[in-house]
Design a protein around this motif. Sequence first.
Motif, mmCIF file in Angstrom:
data_model
loop_
_atom_site.group_PDB
_atom_site.id
_atom_site.type_symbol
_atom_site.label_atom_id
_atom_site.label_comp_id
_atom_site.label_asym_id
_atom_site.label_seq_id
_atom_site.Cartn_x
_atom_site.Cartn_y
_atom_site.Cartn_z
ATOM 1 N N HIS A 203 22.350 -1.951 -36.680
ATOM 2 C CA HIS A 203 22.023 -3.377 -36.761
ATOM 3 C C HIS A 203 23.317 -4.174 -36.944
ATOM 4 C CE1 HIS A 203 20.170 -7.120 -38.064
ATOM 5 N NE2 HIS A 203 19.024 -6.640 -37.629
ATOM 6 N N CYS B 270 14.130 -12.897 -35.439
ATOM 7 C CA CYS B 270 15.074 -12.180 -36.289
ATOM 8 C C CYS B 270 15.774 -13.151 -37.226
ATOM 9 C CB CYS B 270 16.093 -11.461 -35.419
ATOM 10 S SG CYS B 270 17.403 -10.673 -36.368
ATOM 11 N N GLU C 184 10.729 -5.206 -33.594
ATOM 12 C CA GLU C 184 10.068 -4.016 -34.140
ATOM 13 C C GLU C 184 11.140 -2.981 -34.508
ATOM 14 O OE1 GLU C 184 10.113 -5.139 -31.123
ATOM 15 O OE2 GLU C 184 10.673 -3.548 -29.736
ATOM 16 N N GLU C 185 10.730 -1.956 -35.231
ATOM 17 C CA GLU C 185 11.678 -0.887 -35.553
ATOM 18 C C GLU C 185 11.872 -0.004 -34.328
ATOM 19 O OE1 GLU C 185 10.303 1.082 -39.146
ATOM 20 O OE2 GLU C 185 11.757 -0.115 -40.277
ATOM 21 N N ARG D 53 15.797 -2.791 -36.755
ATOM 22 C CA ARG D 53 15.063 -3.891 -36.125
ATOM 23 C C ARG D 53 16.041 -4.777 -35.382
ATOM 24 N NH1 ARG D 53 9.879 -4.885 -38.128
ATOM 25 N NH2 ARG D 53 9.389 -3.725 -40.021
#
Lengths: 357, 345
Positions: B259, B297, B316-317, B327
Amino acid sequence: MSDPILDPTFDPAARDRGGPAQPLLSVTGLVKHFGGKRSWRGGEAKGAVRAVDGVDFAIAKGETLGVVGESGCGKSTTARLVMQIIKPDAGEIVFDGEAVGSRALDLEAYRREVQMVFQDSYASLNPRLTVEDTIAFGPRVHGVPRREATGRAHDLLAKVGLEPGRFAGRYPHELSGGQRQRINIARALALQPRLVILDEAVSALDKSVEAQVLNLLLDLKAELGLTYMFISHDLNVVRFMADRVMVMYLGKVAEVGPSDVILQQPSHPYTGALLASMPSTDPDNRTLEAPLFGDPPNPIDPPSGCRFHTRCRHTSAICANVPPPLAAVRPSHEVACLMAQPGSGHPLAAPLRENAA
Amino acid sequence: MSSPSSSPVPTGQPLVETKDLTVDFTGGARPVRAVAGVDLTLGAGELVALLGESGSGKSVTLRALMRLLPERRATTGGSIRVDGRDVAALGRKELARFRGGTVAMIFQEPGLAFDPVYRVGDQIAEAVMRHEGVSRRSGRARALELFERVRIPSAATRLDNYPHEMSGGMRQRAMIALALACRPKVLLADEPTTALDATVQIQILLLLRELQREFGLAVIFVTHDIGVATEVADRIAVMYAGRIVERGDCRDVIRAPAHPYTRGLLFSRADHAFTKGTRLRTIPGSPPDLTALPPGCAFAPRCAEAMPACSAGVPEEIAASETHVARCILLRPGVQSRTDATAAA
């Protein structure tokens, strides 16, 4: 001589009195004990907290001196003594060749030259003053007209990365921690100081914000030709900011020298333990054994001899009796450890060479 | 001592399981969603670090697990199961047994967690007496045993200390002894070393790691310090604005963060980042205002790689590796990061 506070175009470099070789700040024999009971027969006070107990150091012009150590080591008290917020019991503070408090440099003039930023960004701001009033307060006390002081506050806001139009009228509670710390920095710069003391100034910030403020401090230093005394418990941050590092333990200086030397090949066992205590950033190479056991001792009744001897793994009988002097092990690197001093009597110390030149 | 690199995979039911956990604070002028859907699973003998900045919801998640949030001002949604029981359904007596008996917590400020007017040993003995119905004498005996276990020097005399007579590190050891007094299965640690000195912090971290292995505890360790998380965690979950944005095996998350927020945190902290004469790579902006989160986000306004699709919905993951999810829409197949695109051009 034109007054630097009243003349905003005044070049700070022109205030240099002693020339580049003269340290900006030099401190000798600084002592501060708090509390304790003094007998009517005089002598040492009993039960006093020996917060700072004979500290000498100097800060050269344009450098950043990092000060590290654990709680109770006296780093914040040293900062407050240098700032003259509290009066030292003993010791001399010389700023650019002039003794502080002398006729040539009275406290009012000294405080224009030295300013401080504190850790708690909220507690150090007056909640009832707007941001621009906070920043303009110092200059107004020192005789700058209101309109001009406010104008200068707006310039400073822009300099620390806050848009004056949006932030000038706000109150501290309307700002985030990072923004408040920028205000504190702007306020410290309002009197155009040459030395800024940063006492854990980024420690309370979130990591992502801390990095922004550190970059800002570097920019301001380069732009305004400032000198920093940078106090922190975070060795990574000190490594990034400081040219030289001073390590303190229980009111004394343990080691002082260039930051790349001190933070890579420390000579004092305490500095080594501090470095080894930093959490690993490699999941496959975790710390397996704590470098030190227990907490730092109480500064009310510090251990005799070397104050670190109760926690040091190289301790020997002599350490409990002989306080190690701060002595040079190589040029500009001083250590207060008997092991580093030839002929000191410590089993691990080098023998004294008689014919040394 | 070897590092707890591979913890045994929990067999059967996990000890802690939250599904879509939400916490809303309704006391203020505007309601705040502090936790916005957290799924967390934890087996016995496993240590997960919740990593995040202030306001990310990590401490609130911890308090929700023990039902410590004020019920009139905080609404908890979703499900929390600890040791097979639904925490929301516990009655008053069951809850009292559950706190301390099944789940225990250690706090950042041990000086505030102890009662200042009682001796530390008596406070531990009282907890044992209340939970296990034993005599005062055996309560004290257990307290002594625990003090020795957490390596408080001259334990017997230290039991008679008041909290203010102890140093910070020793108080935190006593706090750990209190938390372990009633043999809990789950230990919640809320920044337990943040207020401690560096040389003391590492001692407490090593002690926690050792006790966790010895007692087979499931530990949730909340911290803002990546280094601390790296020292203790089997798994890491990174929180931002009330959600877990990345979670996985400690090694994966640290070595190959997926991420952009985790990457930003790591790049601003890693050893090589602190080279003198360079500038720190920073995450621009400040942590988000929870009352006015952007759509999609929550990190997009600070993200260098944000694109219009980021605002379309909460990502989503998506699997970043076999043991690691994040995510971020950059992980969707076919989505190309801007920096990659410029590199290719």
